[in-house]
Write an enzyme that holds these catalytic residues in place. Structure first.
Site, PDB file in Angstrom:
ATOM      1  N   TYR A 124      -1.039   8.156   8.103  1.00 26.63           N
ATOM      2  CA  TYR A 124      -2.143   7.224   7.832  1.00 26.63           C
ATOM      3  C   TYR A 124      -3.355   7.573   8.702  1.00 26.63           C
ATOM      4  O   TYR A 124      -4.483   7.666   8.216  1.00 26.63           O
ATOM      5  CB  TYR A 124      -1.673   5.793   8.110  1.00 26.63           C
TER       6      TYR A 124
ATOM      7  N   SER B 127     -10.712   3.172   7.925  1.00 28.22           N
ATOM      8  CA  SER B 127      -9.971   2.187   8.728  1.00 28.22           C
ATOM      9  C   SER B 127     -10.394   2.357  10.177  1.00 28.22           C
ATOM     10  O   SER B 127     -10.943   3.413  10.548  1.00 28.22           O
ATOM     11  CB  SER B 127      -8.470   2.480   8.590  1.00 28.22           C
TER      12      SER B 127
HETATM   13  P1  NAD Z   1      -3.293  -3.429  -0.953  1.00 32.19           P
HETATM   14  O1  NAD Z   1      -1.895  -2.947  -0.930  1.00 32.19           O
HETATM   15  O2  NAD Z   1      -3.559  -4.859  -1.297  1.00 32.19           O
HETATM   16  O3  NAD Z   1      -4.195  -2.516  -1.869  1.00 32.19           O
HETATM   17  C1  NAD Z   1      -3.939  -1.164  -2.096  1.00 32.19           C
HETATM   18  C2  NAD Z   1      -4.356  -0.866  -3.498  1.00 32.19           C
HETATM   19  O4  NAD Z   1      -4.097   0.519  -3.754  1.00 32.19           O
HETATM   20  C3  NAD Z   1      -3.597  -1.686  -4.528  1.00 32.19           C
HETATM   21  O5  NAD Z   1      -4.481  -2.079  -5.549  1.00 32.19           O
HETATM   22  C4  NAD Z   1      -2.575  -0.689  -5.066  1.00 32.19           C
HETATM   23  O6  NAD Z   1      -2.187  -0.982  -6.384  1.00 32.19           O
HETATM   24  C5  NAD Z   1      -3.392   0.581  -4.980  1.00 32.19           C
HETATM   25  N1  NAD Z   1      -2.592   1.814  -5.022  1.00 32.19           N
HETATM   26  C6  NAD Z   1      -1.520   2.150  -4.272  1.00 32.19           C
HETATM   27  N2  NAD Z   1      -1.043   3.335  -4.676  1.00 32.19           N
HETATM   28  C7  NAD Z   1      -1.840   3.756  -5.696  1.00 32.19           C
HETATM   29  C8  NAD Z   1      -1.839   4.902  -6.530  1.00 32.19           C
HETATM   30  N3  NAD Z   1      -0.924   5.866  -6.417  1.00 32.19           N
HETATM   31  N4  NAD Z   1      -2.799   4.991  -7.480  1.00 32.19           N
HETATM   32  C9  NAD Z   1      -3.724   4.002  -7.648  1.00 32.19           C
HETATM   33  N5  NAD Z   1      -3.752   2.907  -6.890  1.00 32.19           N
HETATM   34  C10 NAD Z   1      -2.817   2.778  -5.920  1.00 32.19           C
HETATM   35  O7  NAD Z   1      -3.869  -3.105   0.516  1.00 32.19           O
HETATM   36  P2  NAD Z   1      -5.313  -3.350   1.167  1.00 32.19           P
HETATM   37  O8  NAD Z   1      -5.043  -3.893   2.502  1.00 32.19           O
HETATM   38  O9  NAD Z   1      -6.221  -4.057   0.254  1.00 32.19           O
HETATM   39  O10 NAD Z   1      -5.810  -1.835   1.379  1.00 32.19           O
HETATM   40  C11 NAD Z   1      -6.889  -1.258   0.680  1.00 32.19           C
HETATM   41  C12 NAD Z   1      -7.471  -0.116   1.516  1.00 32.19           C
HETATM   42  O11 NAD Z   1      -7.979  -0.643   2.733  1.00 32.19           O
HETATM   43  C13 NAD Z   1      -6.452   0.959   1.901  1.00 32.19           C
HETATM   44  O12 NAD Z   1      -7.042   2.231   1.828  1.00 32.19           O
HETATM   45  C14 NAD Z   1      -6.114   0.595   3.336  1.00 32.19           C
HETATM   46  O13 NAD Z   1      -5.696   1.709   4.070  1.00 32.19           O
HETATM   47  C15 NAD Z   1      -7.458   0.082   3.811  1.00 32.19           C
HETATM   48  N6  NAD Z   1      -7.371  -0.779   4.998  1.00 32.19           N
HETATM   49  C16 NAD Z   1      -6.738  -1.997   4.953  1.00 32.19           C
HETATM   50  C17 NAD Z   1      -6.696  -2.787   6.101  1.00 32.19           C
HETATM   51  C18 NAD Z   1      -6.043  -4.157   6.121  1.00 32.19           C
HETATM   52  O14 NAD Z   1      -5.921  -4.775   7.184  1.00 32.19           O
HETATM   53  N7  NAD Z   1      -5.640  -4.744   5.009  1.00 32.19           N
HETATM   54  C19 NAD Z   1      -7.301  -2.333   7.280  1.00 32.19           C
HETATM   55  C20 NAD Z   1      -7.928  -1.091   7.277  1.00 32.19           C
HETATM   56  C21 NAD Z   1      -7.967  -0.318   6.129  1.00 32.19           C
END
Ligand code: NAD
Length: 257
Positions: A152, A139
């Protein structure tokens, strides 16, 4: 480019960024393993939809990324792992003095330690296959901090460190390890926050997005899950074979500020 014959495991990929990466890797020909902690009909239907659309052997394997043994079992059950995308992640926002210890433990386990366990299980498979790509979804918070996100930010900085060590331990092999550092990405969760932000600040949609949600993203545009997928596909290409141990920011200029 074709990733035909390669197996890609993507943790936390039944929604958001993980699903976006799954779709792009499958379009490039990879057999994708989707994952989350749930085991619903929809999870398997999603994998079948991608498999049907792309003609790949895409499937869904349930495993809870908060548990080290299940992280390792996911890789073992997949039977092969040429591309490992550590993407599962959760968030909790509160000051350090009030941060619930169980939330800290869960975020460190899911957002950081899971990548250690899956990488440990996947490297022997990559070595045997003579090719591998480890891509950790960190991130902008793996490179910079914000208040109220202690677990985080700590976990994401940890993931960047793990990425560098993985790269050094595989440097003389045809394996690379890199981290993608997204800024704000448009996912269903982010979309769902827009109406609340509009109401709270009494703003129209565009103003709420640009002035409140994207204050730290100079482009004033969300990145997309397709762009995350495209970056992952690039890191799997021959052009990226000498890119290892680094971070690629897809953040509209956030970390340039
Ligand atoms: P999201 O909530 O849509 O996806 C998260 C995924 O992780 C989901 O598929 C969820 O089911 C899964 N998950 C959660 N707990 C779990 C567990 N215990 N075991 C297995 N799977 C589990 O969110 P996202 O925004 O798509 O985030 C995905 C990644 O990207 C994360 O690591 C997040 O920190 C990172 N990220 C997101 C953003 C953003 O703006 N959306 C920005 C920077 C980084």
């Amino acid at each position: 480019m074709t990733l035909s014959g390669k197996t890609a495991i993507i943790t936390g990929s039944n929604s958001g960024i993980g699903l976006g990466i799954a779709r792009e890797l499958a379009k490039a020909g990879a057999d994708v393993v989707l994952n989350s902690f749930t085991d619903n009909e929809e999870d398997h239907a999603l994998a079948k939809e991608i498999a049907d659309e792309t003609g790949t052997n895409t499937r869904y394997i349930q495993a809870d990324m908060s548990k080290g043994d299940q992280c390792r079992a996911l890789v073992e059950k997949a039977g092969a792992c040429d591309i490992l995308i550590n993407n599962a992640g959760i968030q909790h926002v509160s000051g350090i003095d009030e941060f619930p210890a169980e939330k800290w433990d869960a975020i460190i386990a899911i957002n950081m330690s899971s990548a250690f366990h899956t990488t440990a299980a996947a490297l022997p498979m990559m070595r045997k296959a003579g090719w591998g790509r480890v891509i950790n979804i960190a991130s902008a918070h793996g490179l910079t901090a914000s208040p109220y996100k202690s677990a985080y930010v700590a976990a994401k900085h940890g993931v960047v460190g793990l990425t560098k060590v993985t790269a050094l331990e595989t440097a003389e092999e045809p394996i690379t390890a890199n981290a993608i550092c997204p800024g704000y990405v448009m996912t269903p969760l982010v979309e769902a926050q827009i109406p609340d932000t509009m109401e709270k600040y009494n703003m129209d949609r565009e103003t709420a997005i640009k002035e409140v949600m994207l204050t730290r993203q100079p482009s004033k545009e969300f990145a997309t899950t397709e762009q995350m997928g495209g970056t992952a596909v690039f890191l799997c290409s021959d052009a990226a074979a000498q890119i290892t141990g680094t971070t690629i920011s897809v953040d509209g200029g956030w970390t340039a500020l």
